[in-house]
Every structure is written in C-alpha cells, then in structure tokens.
Write an enzyme that holds these catalytic residues in place. Structure first.
Site, PDB file in Angstrom:
ATOM      1  N   ASP A   4      -4.895  -5.531   3.524  1.00 35.55           N
ATOM      2  CA  ASP A   4      -5.004  -5.555   2.069  1.00 35.55           C
ATOM      3  C   ASP A   4      -5.296  -4.180   1.488  1.00 35.55           C
ATOM      4  O   ASP A   4      -6.069  -3.393   2.057  1.00 35.55           O
ATOM      5  CB  ASP A   4      -6.118  -6.510   1.636  1.00 35.55           C
ATOM      6  N   ARG A  21       2.500 -13.714   1.502  1.00 41.41           N
ATOM      7  CA  ARG A  21       2.046 -12.323   1.377  1.00 41.41           C
ATOM      8  C   ARG A  21       2.480 -11.482   2.591  1.00 41.41           C
ATOM      9  O   ARG A  21       1.649 -11.002   3.371  1.00 41.41           O
ATOM     10  CB  ARG A  21       0.530 -12.236   1.201  1.00 41.41           C
ATOM     11  N   ASP A  46     -10.883  -9.669   5.452  1.00 44.98           N
ATOM     12  CA  ASP A  46      -9.697  -8.866   5.751  1.00 44.98           C
ATOM     13  C   ASP A  46      -9.842  -8.189   7.111  1.00 44.98           C
ATOM     14  O   ASP A  46     -10.881  -7.600   7.413  1.00 44.98           O
ATOM     15  CB  ASP A  46      -9.504  -7.770   4.698  1.00 44.98           C
ATOM     16  N   ASP A  78      -8.923 -14.500   5.145  1.00 45.27           N
ATOM     17  CA  ASP A  78      -8.220 -13.967   3.981  1.00 45.27           C
ATOM     18  C   ASP A  78      -7.019 -13.160   4.466  1.00 45.27           C
ATOM     19  O   ASP A  78      -6.222 -13.648   5.243  1.00 45.27           O
ATOM     20  CB  ASP A  78      -9.164 -13.139   3.112  1.00 45.27           C
TER      21      ASP A  78
END
Length: 522
Positions: free
Chosen positions: A195, A244, A162, A191
């Site tokens: 987040d 996302r 992240d 990734d």
C-alpha cells in the site's frame, strides 16, 4: 556546535556495539555495493534509488537488531545495508531509540530516514506477522524477503494490516524479489499487501509474489488522496487475490509482464483520474482484470499486448466500468525510462522462474530467459548526484533582493517538536522557530496561487547553527528535487512556478531548528 566526524562515528559504533552485545546483530566492514542488480522502472527517476550502497553492512537476525542498526548510524541519512537472516517476529522486535532513527515495537519502522537497504541473505529472511512501515523516508531498497500474515485486527497486529506500507512524503523505493502473502481478507483480519498513500511517489515493485489476500494493494487511500503515483509493477505474480491488483487513485501506474492468476473480483482498478499503462501481462482464470470499479470517479488506461486466458467480465453499471471484453485503451501514457518487456505469452514461465524471495534474484533479459542479476554500471538510469550525494553546501544566508514571499503565505510539514509552530517559519522573527519531532523532518511554504521562486534562505535559530546536515529542496506539486546539499543557508534554484515548496532535513546533529524559511523570486 557540530561534533567532529570522529566523535559522531564513535557514538554510532558504540550504539551498534551495545546492540551486538544484546544479540542479533553482527558488524561487518563497509562494502561498495548494496542489493544485487539495480533499480528499474519509476524508482530510477527523481535522482534514482540506490538504498544503502556504499555504506556499512550489518547482519541482523532479529527485528530489534534491525532497529539498532538504523539507530547506530551517524545520522538519519547515513547509508547502511542491513542483511537479514532468520525469522523476524513480535517476540524479537522492540523499539530502539537514537538520533538517527524513529522506531516502534511490533513493526519494522523506516521512519524519517533515508539511504537504507534491507536484504534477505543466507537461509532467508521471513517477517512473520510483522509489517514493514516506510514513512517520511526516501531512497529505500527492500529485497529478497518474505512478509506474511500481517494483521490489522485480531492478534497480533502490525502496520495497520499491510505487509509493506508507505505513507507521508515517501520517495524512491524499490521492492524487489519479495514474497508478500496473507491468509484471507478483511474479515480474517488482513488488509493490503503493498500500500501507498499520502504523497508517495517513484516506487517500483518487481519480481515479487503477492498471494492469498483480499487486497493486493492500493495507491491512494481515498478519492481525495491523489498526490501519489509514478509506480511500476513488473514481473510479479498476483495469485488468489480478490481485488486491488492494484487500486490506483490518481497518478500514473505502469504494469508490464505480470502474471495474474485467480483474480476473484477485480484486478487493476484505475479510478479518480488515474492513468495506467497495462502491457504484455498474462491474465488467467480471473474476473474483471482491468477497469474502474466500485466508484463513478473514472480512471483511464492504455492496454497493449496483453493475453487473456479464461477471463470473464461483468456488465457495465453506474459504479462499474470494466475494460473488457475488448480492453480498448481510453488514454495514452508516456513512460520516461527504458525497459524491454517480454512477450506476454512467456510471462507465466519467466515469472515462475524469477519472482519471489529465494529465487537467486534472477531476472528476465527481455527475451523470456531468466538470468542472474547484473551489477549496476554507470549509465543513463543511474542516479545523478542528489539526495545521497550532497552538492557543496549553500552560501551564508545573505538574503537575495526583493520581497520575502513566505511572509503572508501558509506553511505545514511533518511532526513538529513540542512548543514550536509552522507559522514561525514565515513570521519574519528570528527568535521563534520550527523544529521537527526528531532529527529529520520536512517543512513547507505554500500559496493559494502559483508563485515563482528562484531562491530560498534557510535560517537556523540561535544556538542551533550547524545542526542541519544533509537536505533536499522539493517542488511539492511535482514531487521533484530542486536542489540538495549540506548545511543551512542560501539556496539558488532554477526559476520554478509552484504552489508549495518543501525543505527536507535528511540528516542532522543535535536538534535542528529553523527560524525562517524565506523564499524569493529574484
């Protein structure tokens, strides 16, 4: 015994002096303000987000120097502004130890701390393959930095892949004018860019660029991780993102004035009971920009004033519920803060002139015009005294009348010191205790059913009296601060009905130890 203030300051300055001698850090005088402008969106709630405002300002040119600045503070909650210039990478980011920090190699670690600003200055700050990890922390500002190519597999790896990741009881984070980018998706080792998981709340991402990634970001790591939320995304550019943008599990998200370009598979994915307010955004050359995707756990949305420019939609299915082509609202979402959205039609232009690092921190005035940031002035969105302004400490620990509700309840918390137990907080025995793994941490008392609490007593173990400094008491169900102050003792709060109450140690001297976490209804 608590050290005098002068001794603590001397120790902090000695740590910083050692770091300065090693290179990469410059001491400057204390300054009155931190990042330019002031927090917006949900980061203004729950007491507000001010970062290191009012603390010492330190210049860092390496990751090790950033860690040294954190470790050189008097306590884990001492405000600090860290100005970063240059490239931060694995070669110059090492663990630094200290009582006011908990750092690690190969990642910028903001763990079990509070009241920190990291801001890019001068020629710019680039975190190259190094992620920023925020854990068990609060009141954090990250501004005017670039974080790129952080990997979870391959080499080198950092922060689970992240760019910026938050987890475990994080509160009040403002990330502003950043550029977060990858060079591919999970198969290439990357990734998420932004987040949040494991009870992270009151976060704003503003005037930032997220690009070239398989995953823009998530709120909640699984369908059962739904204690996160109250997140605002505004005036951001999402470009060449597969999915996302963000994925929202549970909680509330507010997305306004974002420009979405080339969202390749799915965009705002509201699921597992989440509610998203989606207004005045501009979606361009994209697919399935809003809905519930890849699950039958439905989420909801209120969509108003958005512009769709060459947007395509898939057909509904068992695990696929796109909001389009009509984007009808399925719920209503109330927003508790003031904001002035631009018209959707001008979003591509105003975002292009304001979003990302190195744009002069320009912001929109709500009328499609970019302008320099305004300095914070007292007003309704400024934080009231709370985590960074401790109120007078609690009284001596004389128990209130009634029954100690902690006896027979449950307990949990953050990492504990070796040989201690959460059960010692509620056993009625002053000779046993719980201690955090470091100088800060949190512990909770919890019940199977809703319980009314109006006062708390925190009793320190023998030999550690006076170790606990700044603290916060939270309603863990709602995530709100019930009280804050300095020093252990008796704490009165408004009568509150809850299932879990959390005591957070945000500053200490020595090794804090809690013998009993007592709760009372009267």
């Amino acid at each position: 015994m608590r050290q005098p203030v002068t001794r603590r300051l001397q120790a902090a300055l000695a740590t910083l002096a050692l770091a300065a001698a090693a290179g990469g850090i410059v001491l400057t005088a204390p300054e009155a303000s931190a990042a330019a402008g002031s927090a917006t969106g949900y980061a203004t709630q729950n007491g507000g987000t001010t970062g290191g405002a009012g603390g010492q300002t330190v210049r860092a040119t390496t990751g090790t120097a950033i860690h040294a600045a954190l470790c050189g503070r008097a306590a884990a909650g001492t405000p600090i502004v860290i100005e970063v210039e240059g490239t931060i990478n694995h070669g110059n980011t090492s663990k630094v130890s200290g009582s006011s920090c908990n750092t690690a190699d190969g990642v910028i670690e903001l763990k079990q701390i509070s009241n920190v600003t990291i801001v890019g200055v001068g020629g710019g700050a680039v975190f190259d393959q190094i992620g920023i990890h925020i854990r068990e922390s609060s009141n954090i500002i990250i501004q005017n930095v670039t974080v790129k190519n952080v990997k979870k597999s391959g080499s080198p790896t950092s922060n689970g892949g992240d760019a910026i990741g938050m987890e475990s009881g994080v509160r009040n984070v403002w990330v502003d004018h950043t550029t977060l980018e990858a060079s591919g998706g999970e198969s290439e080792g990357y990734d998420g860019l932004f987040d949040m998981k494991a009870d992270t709340r009151y976060v704003t991402l503003s005037y930032s660029i997220l690009r070239n990634s398989g995953r823009g970001g998530l709120v909640g790591s699984s369908e059962s991780d739904v204690s996160n939320g109250f997140v605002t995304y505004h005036h951001n550019l999402y470009e060449n993102i597969d999915s996302r943008a963000p994925l929202l599990r549970g909680g509330v998200g507010h997305m306004f004035n974002n420009h979405y370009v080339r969202i390749n598979s799915s965009g705002i994915n509201s699921r597992a009971g989440a509610r998203a307010k989606v207004e005045n955004n501009y979606f361009e050359d994209s697919k399935d920009v809003l809905g519930t995707f890849y699950t039958d756990a439905a989420g909801y949305w209120q969509a108003d004033g958005n512009t769709l420019d060459n947007v395509t939609w898939s057909s509904p299915g068992e695990d696929n519920n796109p909001a389009g082509p009509d984007m009808k609202s399925t719920t209503t979402v109330s927003i508790p803060y003031a904001y002035s959205p631009d018209a959707a039609g001008c979003v591509p232009d105003v975002v292009s002139r304001t979003a990302g690092a190195g744009k002069g921190l320009k912001v929109s005035d709500g009328n499609c015009t970019a302008q320099p940031p305004t300095e914070p002035t007292p007003g309704p969105t400024d934080p009231t005294p709370g985590p960074t302004d401790p109120t007078p400490g609690p009284t001596d620990p004389t128990p209130p009348g009634g029954t100690n509700l902690s006896i027979g309840a449950g307990s949990d918390g953050s990492s504990k010191a070796s040989g201690t137990s959460f059960g010692h907080l509620r056993d009625g025995d002053l000779t046993t205790y719980w201690a955090p793994a470091g100088s800060t941490g949190h512990a909770s008392i919890k019940w199977d059913s809703a319980t009314t609490v109006s006062s708390v007593v925190i009793r320190e173990a023998a030999g550690s009296a006076g170790s606990i400094g700044a603290w916060r008491l939270r309603d863990a169900d709602a995530g709100t601060v019930l009280a804050s102050g300095d020093g252990a003792g008796a704490i009165s709060i408004p009568r509150t009905t809850l299932r879990k109450i959390t005591f957070e140690i945000v500053g200490s001297t020595g090794s804090p130890r809690i013998a009993e976490f007592e709760t009372y209804a009267d």
